[in-house]
Design an enzyme around this catalytic site. Structure first.
Site, PDB file in Angstrom:
ATOM      1  N   GLU A 234      38.640  13.164  44.176  1.00 18.13           N
ATOM      2  CA  GLU A 234      38.584  14.108  43.044  1.00 18.13           C
ATOM      3  C   GLU A 234      38.505  15.495  43.650  1.00 18.13           C
ATOM      4  OE1 GLU A 234      38.971  13.233  40.061  1.00 18.13           O
ATOM      5  OE2 GLU A 234      38.191  11.215  39.776  1.00 18.13           O
ATOM      6  N   CYS A 268      35.525  22.008  38.437  1.00 18.67           N
ATOM      7  CA  CYS A 268      36.910  21.653  38.768  1.00 18.67           C
ATOM      8  C   CYS A 268      37.768  21.635  37.509  1.00 18.67           C
ATOM      9  CB  CYS A 268      36.943  20.300  39.464  1.00 18.67           C
ATOM     10  SG  CYS A 268      36.068  19.026  38.550  1.00 18.67           S
TER      11      CYS A 268
END
Ligand code: NAP
Length: 474
Positions: A234, A268
């Site tokens: 990720e 993010c």
């Protein structure tokens, strides 16, 4: 990087920790291996009982752990409390759903017969010890969204957390132990990033998950590749936020502010590039800029604070470089553009940056392609949906995307064409235990959360019985 708690609001070092030595790491790997042999044989009910207890303890601890997170990495304390509550919810969700998500899969009877079997099915079995290399930005959530499914699947966890959140890392190990998980099921390794390679290469580690930057992801993935171990990555994101003429522009602008500055802009999945149709551009730009300018920047322990400091001096320096490069090349600053003043003597050494909106972005500017990890938004004007989608896709990243429209055809085209792991309409990207989370392109691969997340670290085992009867084996 030293393993230490340094308060980003004033630069003060509060606690330092020694990294584990080789012998201590060896002991922890052995404990994980021993724990896995027994823990893998437990049933879903037992695991769920333990995870629900952990969720209850986390609820009780919410005030204290929220202050610890805020002191270690600077997020507003109200957001830290919400993060802890979300973790408890995800634990309960996996406790309730893991058994059905990992239920045996039975192919159609015709296919079973065609394979020559009297009976055949797929069973999801755990892999072993999973190494989790995690970032500081959601110091509880990033870990729990890996740990809850991993533990429910029968795996055991080894956490190498970011070096600036050691107290949160230690808290997590203690939480799972207090809930009753057997020793070795979830351990924190206080080590620097240099220790990751030998741990990952160890035969007792089965797989790895990394949430963090692209260089860290590339390194862990190449080592895991060399060892033929499974990984989930990720990584970064530069999510687009499209606003089309049919949108509720006032709501889109209000939501845009939250979507950009959540977690002090260090998320993010924060919206980072605002791509607005020319028909509504002026109204959106005005409302968005007013909203960004009106945010309260300050001490993250204060309830009234919207935006706290960045987590590190280096993080702020990186952001400053991106903004300065853009301004030097002709970008226009609609608000912010530097360090805030007037925060008072107690915060003057903190790593604050003012909420900023930039426009006039061109492809030659670094900010056009790089991730802005702080409260800085770039604003683009486009003539139509095709141009908006092309601009949205003109990024090395593909984590999530946001679209404001009430036009069904536009929505359909966005689902078809946006290169991202998610498309969120008339709202902002957020994770939920039931929905898969992850990206494409340089945002990584694999998925967390939902059934996809829990199956990432399982061995999908084919079980095939020939014509000879073997009794009531399951
Ligand atoms: P980072 O520097 O990559 O650190 C993340 C973790 O990786 C830390 O535990 C770090 O340890 C470790 N690490 C760093 N370099 C490594 C290497 N070469 N080998 C092994 N481990 C290494 O990232 P960050 O600056 O803390 O976090 C920000 C980045 O994470 C942003 O790009 C953000 O978008 C991304 N992120 C992505 C997601 C997602 O779900 N896609 C979620 C959150 C954040 P040390 O702390 O000891 O260096």
């Amino acid at each position: 990087m030293p393993i230490a708690t340094v308060n980003p609001a004033n630069g003060e070092t509060l606690r330092t920790f020694d990294a584990l030595g080789e012998a201590e790491i060896e002991q922890k790997l052995d404990a994980a291996d021993t724990a896995f042999r027994q823990y893998r044989t437990t049933g879903f009910d037992e695991r769920a009982g333990l995870l629900n207890l952990a969720a209850g303890l986390l609820d009780e601890d919410v005030q204290d752990i929220a202050r610890t997170m805020t002191t270690e990495m600077g997020k507003p304390v109200k957001a830290a409390r919400a993060e802890a509550a979300k973790c408890a919810k995800a634990m309960r969700w996996y406790a309730a759903h893991a058994e059905e998500l990992l239920a045996d899969e039975h192919p159609p009877a015709d296919d079973v017969q065609d394979s020559g079997a009297s009976r055949a099915f797929v069973r999801y079995r755990p892999l072993g010890a999973v190494l989790a290399v995690m970032p500081w930005n959601f110091p509880l959530w990033q870990v729990v969204r890996f740990a809850a499914p991993a533990l429910m699947a029968g795996n055991v966890g080894l956490l190498k957390h970011a070096s600036n959140v050691p107290q949160t890392a230690m808290y997590l190990e203690g939480l799972f132990r207090r809930a009753g998980f057997p020793a070795g099921c979830f351990q924190t390794l206080l080590v620097g990033s240099g220790a990751v390679e030998s741990i990952l290469r160890d035969r007792r580690v089965a797989a790895a998950t990394l949430t963090g930057s692209e260089p860290a992801g590339r390194s862990v993935a190449s080592i895991a590749g060399d060892e033929v171990k499974r990984t989930v990555l990720e990584l970064g994101g530069s999510d687009p936020y499209l606003v089309m003429p049919s949108a509720d522009v006032a709501r889109a602008a209000r939501t845009a502010v939250t979507a950009r500055v959540q977690n002090n802009g260090q998320s993010c999945i924060a919206a980072k590039r605002f791509i607005v149709h020319t028909e509504v551009y002026d109204e959106f730009a005005e409302r968005f800029t007013v909203g960004m300018r009106g945010l309260t920047v300050g001490d993250p322990l204060q309830e009234s604070t919207d935006v706290g400091p960045l987590s590190s001096e280096q993080g702020r320096a990186d952001l400053e470089e991106l903004v300065d490069d853009a301004v030097r090349k002709g970008a226009r600053v609609l608000c912010g553009g530097g360090r805030p003043d007037d925060l008072g003597p107690e915060l003057e050494r903190g790593w604050f940056y003012a909420p900023t909106v930039l426009t006039g972005i061109t492809t030659g500017m670094r900010i056009h392609r790089e991730e802005t990890f702080g409260p800085v938004a770039t604003l683009y004007r486009v003539e139509g949906l095709d141009e908006a989608v092309a601009l949205a896709n003109d990024s090395p990243f593909g984590l999530s995307s946001n679209v404001w429209t009430r036009d069904a055809d536009e929505a359909r085209r966005c689902v078809r064409d946006l290169e991202a792991g998610g498309v969120f309409f008339n709202g902002m990207t957020a994770s939920h235990p039931a929905l898969p989370f992850g990206g494409v392109k340089r945002s990584g691969y694999g998925r967390e959360l939902s059934g996809h997340g829990i199956r990432e670290f399982c061995n999908a085992t084919t079980v095939w019985y020939g014509p000879d009867p073997v009794g009531a084996t399951s």
